[in-house]
Design a protein around this motif. Sequence first.
Motif, PDB file in Angstrom:
ATOM      1  N   ARG A 107       1.114   6.036   2.187  1.00  0.00           N
ATOM      2  CA  ARG A 107       1.308   4.437   1.649  1.00  0.00           C
ATOM      3  C   ARG A 107       2.145   3.993   2.974  1.00  0.00           C
ATOM      4  O   ARG A 107       2.756   4.755   3.828  1.00  0.00           O
ATOM      5  CB  ARG A 107       2.507   4.495   0.511  1.00  0.00           C
ATOM      6  CG  ARG A 107       1.760   4.611  -0.822  1.00  0.00           C
ATOM      7  CD  ARG A 107       2.589   4.207  -2.065  1.00  0.00           C
ATOM      8  NE  ARG A 107       1.452   4.359  -3.317  1.00  0.00           N
ATOM      9  CZ  ARG A 107       0.998   3.367  -3.697  1.00  0.00           C
ATOM     10  NH1 ARG A 107       0.913   2.171  -3.221  1.00  0.00           N
ATOM     11  NH2 ARG A 107       0.133   3.441  -4.910  1.00  0.00           N
ATOM     12  N   GLU A 110       4.779   2.660   5.355  1.00  0.00           N
ATOM     13  CA  GLU A 110       6.454   2.922   5.160  1.00  0.00           C
ATOM     14  C   GLU A 110       6.912   1.498   5.071  1.00  0.00           C
ATOM     15  O   GLU A 110       8.238   1.460   4.752  1.00  0.00           O
ATOM     16  CB  GLU A 110       6.729   3.576   6.700  1.00  0.00           C
ATOM     17  CG  GLU A 110       6.426   4.963   6.966  1.00  0.00           C
ATOM     18  CD  GLU A 110       7.392   5.888   5.993  1.00  0.00           C
ATOM     19  OE1 GLU A 110       8.458   5.488   5.967  1.00  0.00           O
ATOM     20  OE2 GLU A 110       6.920   6.964   5.657  1.00  0.00           O
ATOM     21  N   ARG A 145       4.289  -0.212   1.521  1.00  0.00           N
ATOM     22  CA  ARG A 145       3.960   0.550   0.395  1.00  0.00           C
ATOM     23  C   ARG A 145       2.528   0.501  -0.015  1.00  0.00           C
ATOM     24  O   ARG A 145       2.376   1.070  -1.105  1.00  0.00           O
ATOM     25  CB  ARG A 145       4.895   0.400  -0.644  1.00  0.00           C
ATOM     26  CG  ARG A 145       6.591   0.519  -0.083  1.00  0.00           C
ATOM     27  CD  ARG A 145       6.914   2.038   0.535  1.00  0.00           C
ATOM     28  NE  ARG A 145       6.436   3.111  -0.254  1.00  0.00           N
ATOM     29  CZ  ARG A 145       6.198   4.138   0.434  1.00  0.00           C
ATOM     30  NH1 ARG A 145       6.372   4.557   1.795  1.00  0.00           N
ATOM     31  NH2 ARG A 145       6.069   5.281  -0.268  1.00  0.00           N
ATOM     32  N   ARG A 158      10.668  -4.207   7.067  1.00  0.00           N
ATOM     33  CA  ARG A 158      10.891  -4.287   5.534  1.00  0.00           C
ATOM     34  C   ARG A 158      11.699  -5.652   5.088  1.00  0.00           C
ATOM     35  O   ARG A 158      11.036  -6.326   3.876  1.00  0.00           O
ATOM     36  CB  ARG A 158      11.684  -3.117   4.910  1.00  0.00           C
ATOM     37  CG  ARG A 158      10.786  -1.865   4.987  1.00  0.00           C
ATOM     38  CD  ARG A 158      11.559  -0.649   4.567  1.00  0.00           C
ATOM     39  NE  ARG A 158      10.880   0.670   4.440  1.00  0.00           N
ATOM     40  CZ  ARG A 158      11.585   1.809   4.589  1.00  0.00           C
ATOM     41  NH1 ARG A 158      12.625   1.782   4.889  1.00  0.00           N
ATOM     42  NH2 ARG A 158      10.668   2.734   4.663  1.00  0.00           N
TER      43      ARG A 158
END
Length: 359
Positions: free
Chosen positions: A172, A174, A177, A261
């Motif tokens: 997946r 990083e 995901r 992220r």
Amino acid sequence: TLICNDCNTAEGKAKSRLGDLIPSYFSFSPREIMRFIQVKPNRMHGIDNEAVRVVWNEVESDVADRLAFLDILAGRLKAGGHRIQGNPPQFWSPHALTSIVPRLASQQGHDAESLYRIPGIVSERSVRHDGFGVSPRLKRTASRRPSLEDLAAFRTSQGVETPWRRVVPDWRCEVCRRDRSEALRLSGKGKWTGRLHRHLVFTAERDPQALFWRVGDESWMGAFRSYRVVYICQDCRQVVTDLRSIDASYSENALSVSDLRDLVTDIAPNRKHDVNIPAARARADQNYEYLGLIDDYNRHRSQSISLTIELTTLTGEFRMGQEEALIELRPLAWAPGFSDDQLRERLDWLLLEGRRLRR
């Protein structure tokens, strides 16, 4: 740039040894070729296979960025973007203002030539698109999930050495995901796209002695000890690509996985992420200390590995004794803040680091 036949041959052999890992139309630059050839007079060049892989790993992201940009450009051209628009129609006649322009010039203190430009200025309309990344929302197109046949065909199209084939089955991204089937999407040309890209995650140096030999009394600055390679999806990598399209001075490490992220929040399967590019630029601009630590790590790695190789050369090819070779290398361990008496101890530590970092 002209290069000799042996260098040209070596470049071709180097690419063949990488196999499907690189695009068939890619070529190493002369500076890159120089790093992996082994030169001897009046003989064909040898090739350092490990050096070839190191060079490719360094340029792979830049090549991927260029391919991604070409894919975007092809999609825009197909959709009718970038068409040349002719001069806009003139809604004003300069001749209609001929009688009043001199009067305006005398009354307002402007020269007549500048006032004669008023009709054209008024009638023109802007045909410039908004600046790249300024538009607040991405125009969405309907997403489609790839079928099992689509997945199989895409897998077959990827070389055996590509990340797509080498990552674990349950990989997946990083950052977002998504798995491989969710990371695939249709490109502007109607083809499935979804390359995986290397991204470096750096770890901090925690050993007080290592910090001392790296930065002396300024250990509060910190340092990176190593990195691990992770793979992220094409759309997460696209954030960095977009930044570098705006300003080529941005490093491929401008944003960490943690940064991405935070920035990639609108996540959906088989669809490009909607990312606030101005926010990404602001985050990248704040990362100057992070990038400085990466530069410091790269310098340290290069220095320590070079010293290790040089020691092997001196004791092997030149048949020097170990102690004589260390005396020869001692000046190369110099760094600001260290006395001459500390250089031998720092050299011993750098050689240990070189062996660690070469593994």
